[in-house]
Design a protein around this motif. Structure first.
Motif, PDB file in Angstrom:
ATOM      1  N   HIS A  33      17.846  53.315  54.314  1.00 15.63           N
ATOM      2  CA  HIS A  33      16.590  54.043  54.467  1.00 15.63           C
ATOM      3  C   HIS A  33      16.656  54.970  55.681  1.00 15.63           C
ATOM      4  CE1 HIS A  33      12.328  54.806  54.022  1.00 15.63           C
ATOM      5  NE2 HIS A  33      12.127  54.471  55.291  1.00 15.63           N
ATOM      6  N   LEU A  34      17.237  54.488  56.775  1.00 13.22           N
ATOM      7  CA  LEU A  34      17.408  55.318  57.962  1.00 13.22           C
ATOM      8  C   LEU A  34      18.324  56.501  57.650  1.00 13.22           C
ATOM      9  CD1 LEU A  34      16.981  55.863  60.986  1.00 13.22           C
ATOM     10  CD2 LEU A  34      18.976  54.402  61.430  1.00 13.22           C
ATOM     11  N   LEU A  35      19.395  56.245  56.924  1.00 10.31           N
ATOM     12  CA  LEU A  35      20.319  57.311  56.537  1.00 10.31           C
ATOM     13  C   LEU A  35      19.581  58.393  55.731  1.00 10.31           C
ATOM     14  CD1 LEU A  35      23.252  58.399  56.290  1.00 10.31           C
ATOM     15  CD2 LEU A  35      23.474  57.024  54.212  1.00 10.31           C
ATOM     16  N   THR A  36      18.789  57.945  54.763  1.00  7.31           N
ATOM     17  CA  THR A  36      18.028  58.892  53.930  1.00  7.31           C
ATOM     18  C   THR A  36      17.080  59.728  54.780  1.00  7.31           C
ATOM     19  OG1 THR A  36      18.112  57.383  52.036  1.00  7.31           O
ATOM     20  CG2 THR A  36      16.419  59.091  51.991  1.00  7.31           C
ATOM     21  N   ASN A  37      16.326  59.085  55.653  1.00  4.10           N
ATOM     22  CA  ASN A  37      15.368  59.812  56.488  1.00  4.10           C
ATOM     23  C   ASN A  37      16.051  60.759  57.469  1.00  4.10           C
ATOM     24  OD1 ASN A  37      12.987  58.931  55.373  1.00  4.10           O
ATOM     25  ND2 ASN A  37      12.766  57.189  56.753  1.00  4.10           N
ATOM     26  N   THR A  38      17.215  60.357  57.956  1.00  5.24           N
ATOM     27  CA  THR A  38      17.968  61.226  58.869  1.00  5.24           C
ATOM     28  C   THR A  38      18.365  62.515  58.163  1.00  5.24           C
ATOM     29  OG1 THR A  38      18.823  59.324  60.109  1.00  5.24           O
ATOM     30  CG2 THR A  38      20.033  61.404  60.307  1.00  5.24           C
ATOM     31  N   ILE A  53      21.777  64.114  48.421  1.00  2.87           N
ATOM     32  CA  ILE A  53      23.110  64.354  48.969  1.00  2.87           C
ATOM     33  C   ILE A  53      23.675  65.679  48.459  1.00  2.87           C
ATOM     34  CG2 ILE A  53      25.471  63.472  49.124  1.00  2.87           C
ATOM     35  CD1 ILE A  53      23.257  61.895  50.668  1.00  2.87           C
ATOM     36  N   GLY A  54      23.489  65.953  47.179  1.00  2.00           N
ATOM     37  CA  GLY A  54      23.978  67.211  46.619  1.00  2.00           C
ATOM     38  C   GLY A  54      23.325  68.418  47.264  1.00  2.00           C
ATOM     39  N   GLN A  55      22.020  68.339  47.477  1.00  3.97           N
ATOM     40  CA  GLN A  55      21.295  69.452  48.101  1.00  3.97           C
ATOM     41  C   GLN A  55      21.687  69.635  49.564  1.00  3.97           C
ATOM     42  OE1 GLN A  55      17.251  67.948  46.730  1.00  3.97           O
ATOM     43  NE2 GLN A  55      16.927  70.148  46.562  1.00  3.97           N
ATOM     44  N   ALA A  56      21.957  68.524  50.241  1.00  2.00           N
ATOM     45  CA  ALA A  56      22.234  68.592  51.675  1.00  2.00           C
ATOM     46  C   ALA A  56      23.676  68.965  51.987  1.00  2.00           C
ATOM     47  CB  ALA A  56      21.897  67.252  52.330  1.00  2.00           C
ATOM     48  N   PHE A  57      24.614  68.466  51.192  1.00  4.32           N
ATOM     49  CA  PHE A  57      26.034  68.621  51.526  1.00  4.32           C
ATOM     50  C   PHE A  57      26.798  69.521  50.557  1.00  4.32           C
ATOM     51  CE2 PHE A  57      24.708  64.748  53.576  1.00  4.32           C
ATOM     52  CZ  PHE A  57      25.373  64.760  54.797  1.00  4.32           C
ATOM     53  N   ILE A  77      37.044  67.614  53.496  1.00  4.45           N
ATOM     54  CA  ILE A  77      36.256  66.664  54.289  1.00  4.45           C
ATOM     55  C   ILE A  77      34.784  66.743  53.885  1.00  4.45           C
ATOM     56  CG2 ILE A  77      35.384  66.183  56.618  1.00  4.45           C
ATOM     57  CD1 ILE A  77      38.189  67.016  57.652  1.00  4.45           C
ATOM     58  N   GLN A  78      34.285  67.959  53.730  1.00  4.75           N
ATOM     59  CA  GLN A  78      32.887  68.149  53.319  1.00  4.75           C
ATOM     60  C   GLN A  78      32.647  67.515  51.954  1.00  4.75           C
ATOM     61  OE1 GLN A  78      30.481  69.871  55.160  1.00  4.75           O
ATOM     62  NE2 GLN A  78      28.854  69.681  53.644  1.00  4.75           N
ATOM     63  N   LYS A  79      33.531  67.819  51.005  1.00  2.00           N
ATOM     64  CA  LYS A  79      33.368  67.301  49.647  1.00  2.00           C
ATOM     65  C   LYS A  79      33.543  65.789  49.609  1.00  2.00           C
ATOM     66  CE  LYS A  79      35.105  67.825  44.924  1.00  2.00           C
ATOM     67  NZ  LYS A  79      36.104  68.499  44.052  1.00  2.00           N
ATOM     68  N   GLY A  80      34.545  65.282  50.338  1.00  2.00           N
ATOM     69  CA  GLY A  80      34.812  63.842  50.340  1.00  2.00           C
ATOM     70  C   GLY A  80      33.653  63.048  50.926  1.00  2.00           C
ATOM     71  N   THR A  81      33.092  63.556  52.035  1.00  2.00           N
ATOM     72  CA  THR A  81      31.954  62.876  52.649  1.00  2.00           C
ATOM     73  C   THR A  81      30.760  62.874  51.709  1.00  2.00           C
ATOM     74  OG1 THR A  81      32.729  63.564  54.845  1.00  2.00           O
ATOM     75  CG2 THR A  81      30.437  62.826  54.666  1.00  2.00           C
ATOM     76  N   GLN A  82      30.583  63.989  51.017  1.00  2.00           N
ATOM     77  CA  GLN A  82      29.502  64.066  50.028  1.00  2.00           C
ATOM     78  C   GLN A  82      29.691  62.989  48.952  1.00  2.00           C
ATOM     79  OE1 GLN A  82      27.751  67.218  46.670  1.00  2.00           O
ATOM     80  NE2 GLN A  82      29.434  67.811  47.985  1.00  2.00           N
ATOM     81  N   GLU A  83      30.903  62.824  48.489  1.00  2.00           N
ATOM     82  CA  GLU A  83      31.164  61.830  47.441  1.00  2.00           C
ATOM     83  C   GLU A  83      30.998  60.405  47.968  1.00  2.00           C
ATOM     84  OE1 GLU A  83      35.028  62.955  46.097  1.00  2.00           O
ATOM     85  OE2 GLU A  83      34.275  64.626  44.873  1.00  2.00           O
ATOM     86  N   ILE A  84      31.411  60.181  49.210  1.00  2.00           N
ATOM     87  CA  ILE A  84      31.225  58.853  49.816  1.00  2.00           C
ATOM     88  C   ILE A  84      29.735  58.515  49.887  1.00  2.00           C
ATOM     89  CG2 ILE A  84      31.386  57.567  51.997  1.00  2.00           C
ATOM     90  CD1 ILE A  84      34.093  59.014  52.441  1.00  2.00           C
ATOM     91  N   LEU A  85      28.938  59.489  50.323  1.00  2.00           N
ATOM     92  CA  LEU A  85      27.499  59.259  50.438  1.00  2.00           C
ATOM     93  C   LEU A  85      26.864  59.011  49.071  1.00  2.00           C
ATOM     94  CD1 LEU A  85      26.741  61.947  53.160  1.00  2.00           C
ATOM     95  CD2 LEU A  85      26.295  59.491  53.391  1.00  2.00           C
ATOM     96  N   ARG A  86      27.293  59.766  48.080  1.00  2.00           N
ATOM     97  CA  ARG A  86      26.787  59.512  46.720  1.00  2.00           C
ATOM     98  C   ARG A  86      27.134  58.083  46.304  1.00  2.00           C
ATOM     99  NH1 ARG A  86      25.406  64.099  43.594  1.00  2.00           N
ATOM    100  NH2 ARG A  86      26.207  66.106  44.345  1.00  2.00           N
ATOM    101  N   GLY A 116      26.608  53.372  60.109  1.00  2.00           N
ATOM    102  CA  GLY A 116      26.500  53.885  61.474  1.00  2.00           C
ATOM    103  C   GLY A 116      27.517  54.978  61.738  1.00  2.00           C
ATOM    104  N   TYR A 117      28.722  54.807  61.216  1.00  2.00           N
ATOM    105  CA  TYR A 117      29.778  55.820  61.365  1.00  2.00           C
ATOM    106  C   TYR A 117      29.347  57.141  60.704  1.00  2.00           C
ATOM    107  CZ  TYR A 117      34.071  58.303  60.052  1.00  2.00           C
ATOM    108  OH  TYR A 117      35.022  59.260  59.832  1.00  2.00           O
ATOM    109  N   LEU A 118      28.790  57.036  59.490  1.00  2.00           N
ATOM    110  CA  LEU A 118      28.340  58.234  58.778  1.00  2.00           C
ATOM    111  C   LEU A 118      27.176  58.910  59.504  1.00  2.00           C
ATOM    112  CD1 LEU A 118      28.533  56.901  55.115  1.00  2.00           C
ATOM    113  CD2 LEU A 118      30.041  58.598  56.172  1.00  2.00           C
ATOM    114  N   LEU A 119      26.285  58.106  60.087  1.00  2.00           N
ATOM    115  CA  LEU A 119      25.160  58.676  60.841  1.00  2.00           C
ATOM    116  C   LEU A 119      25.657  59.482  62.040  1.00  2.00           C
ATOM    117  CD1 LEU A 119      22.650  55.683  60.730  1.00  2.00           C
ATOM    118  CD2 LEU A 119      22.222  57.981  59.828  1.00  2.00           C
ATOM    119  N   LYS A 120      26.719  59.012  62.675  1.00  2.00           N
ATOM    120  CA  LYS A 120      27.282  59.752  63.813  1.00  2.00           C
ATOM    121  C   LYS A 120      27.870  61.081  63.360  1.00  2.00           C
ATOM    122  CE  LYS A 120      28.359  55.721  66.691  1.00  2.00           C
ATOM    123  NZ  LYS A 120      29.438  54.892  67.278  1.00  2.00           N
ATOM    124  N   ILE A 121      28.532  61.073  62.218  1.00  2.00           N
ATOM    125  CA  ILE A 121      29.087  62.318  61.672  1.00  2.00           C
ATOM    126  C   ILE A 121      27.972  63.322  61.387  1.00  2.00           C
ATOM    127  CG2 ILE A 121      30.244  63.324  59.650  1.00  2.00           C
ATOM    128  CD1 ILE A 121      31.974  60.848  59.498  1.00  2.00           C
TER     129      ILE A 121
END
Length: 376
Positions: A33-38, A53-57, A77-86, A116-121
């Motif tokens: 939920h924190l990730l989504t709101n961030t 995630i698609g709209q943001a990344f 990196i951009q695409k991979g992170t997007q897929e990880i988040l999905r 937490g790692y993704l939030l830092k990114i």
């Protein structure tokens, strides 16, 4: 691993209650939920899950850019992170939202630590929309003063950041060209929702609450769309309208140059028709303007002729005030050329103007006043 000291404070505060109660699945959902709101707060987007995630990344110009997106590696990196988040939403959040899960502490630690790692990114990422950078385009000397340009600029603002942009311009209105701000805020206010307008008008009301300075008041009158005047806090509204009334009442024109005499009505000249329509006591304004029209002082008459005649006629269009009606009727009966001309100019291009009926008897003596279709 002591999760409390290995993740950021914001994340720990979000999960602490459920984590300490050993409700580990719920703690994971808290982290998601924190990730989504961030992501929402950073982008201004309103979506959720994979769509968010698609709209943001995603896309050629993502709202959240993790790097310069120049090399193939950076794009990966951009695409991979997007897929990880999905994947986090599909494999981690959604199942725990829909079914009962019993996660172990070890599973929760691993998942929450990774979130937490993704939030830092995301925190270090570059935004495609930056408020400070955007505002420079509104304040610049090359701003194009057109509705089209203003609409295009406003469309670039993420929905969640529109209110902040409006407030920033209002608070900094004395630092730039108020003509720019007038065009821009007209377009921006058309996009604001009810709750947004309420926030903006709290700020405007605070700006006007204690001031008597002409610059403070006239800049608000000029840049903020007049049709929203009624949204001011009522006590502020009544006070400012009284200041404007006193200014207009004292108004005089220097006949040698056509300008307001110093200290005599300059502030009142900034009132627009739509302001008047939303004023508390329009009858008092109408009466005052008629008094000045009948004054023996040419400078007083010139002031209301220039700044208020057309406005007060518009405000009294559907329900003419007694004193304005009497002023026009007496002028017609006495065949006062200027008043006859004023009435003709007001009604002759509007077939259904209510004043045709109001002055029906008097107009029988002026057969030259007829409805005329506009030549365009």
């Amino acid at each position: 691993m002591d999760l409390k000291i290995s993740i950021d404070q914001d994340l720990w505060e979000a999960i602490e209650k459920n984590y300490e109660n050993e409700s580990y699945a719920s703690a994971i959902l808290d982290a998601m939920h924190l990730l989504t709101n961030t992501i929402r707060n950073k982008t201004g987007l309103e979506g959720d899950g994979s769509g968010l995630i698609g709209q943001a990344f995603g896309g050629e110009n993502p709202k959240i850019q993790l790097n310069k997106l120049q090399t193939e590696s950076e794009k990966n990196i951009q695409k991979g992170t997007q897929e990880i988040l999905r994947g986090l939403y599909s494999a981690i959040r959604n199942p725990r939202s829909h079914d009962k899960y019993s996660d172990s502490k070890e599973d929760a630690d691993s998942i929450i630590h990774f979130i937490g790692y993704l939030l830092k990114i995301i925190d270090k990422s570059k935004m495609s929309f930056e408020e400070t950078t955007f505002l420079k385009r509104v304040f610049e000397k090359h701003y194009v003063k057109t509705e089209e340009y203003s609409d295009l600029l406003v469309n670039e603002i993420p929905k969640r950041q529109r209110t902040n942009i409006a407030i920033s311009i209002i608070l900094q209105r004395k630092k730039g060209d108020i003509a720019n701000f007038s065009y821009f805020l007209k377009s921006l206010f058309n996009k604001l929702e009810e709750s947004d307008l309420s926030q903006v008008y709290k700020v405007i009301s605070e700006e006007l609450k204690y001031t008597s300075a002409d610059e403070d008041i006239r800049t608000i009158l000029y840049i903020v769309p007049a049709k929203y005047w009624g949204r001011l806090d009522k006590v502020v509204k009544i006070r400012i309208e009284n200041i404007l009334f006193e200014s207009a009442q004292s108004g005089r024109i220097d006949l040698s140059n056509g300008r307001c005499r110093d200290g005599y009505g300059a502030l009142g000249s900034w009132v627009k028709s739509e302001h008047l329509m939303n004023f508390e006591d329009i009858r008092a304004w109408t009466s005052m303007i008629v008094d000045k029209l009948q004054s023996n002082d040419e400078e007083e008459t010139a002031y209301v002729e220039k700044y208020y005649w057309n406005k007060i006629c518009r405000v009294n269009h559907n329900d003419i005030h007694y004193w304005l009606e009497k002023y026009i009727r007496d002028g017609l009966n006495n065949k006062e050329e200027e008043i006859v001309k004023k009435l003709a100019n007001e009604i002759q291009f509007e077939k259904d103007h209510p004043w045709w009926k109001v002055f029906e008897e008097e107009l029988k003596n002026f057969p030259e006043i007829n409805y005329c279709e506009l030549p365009f």
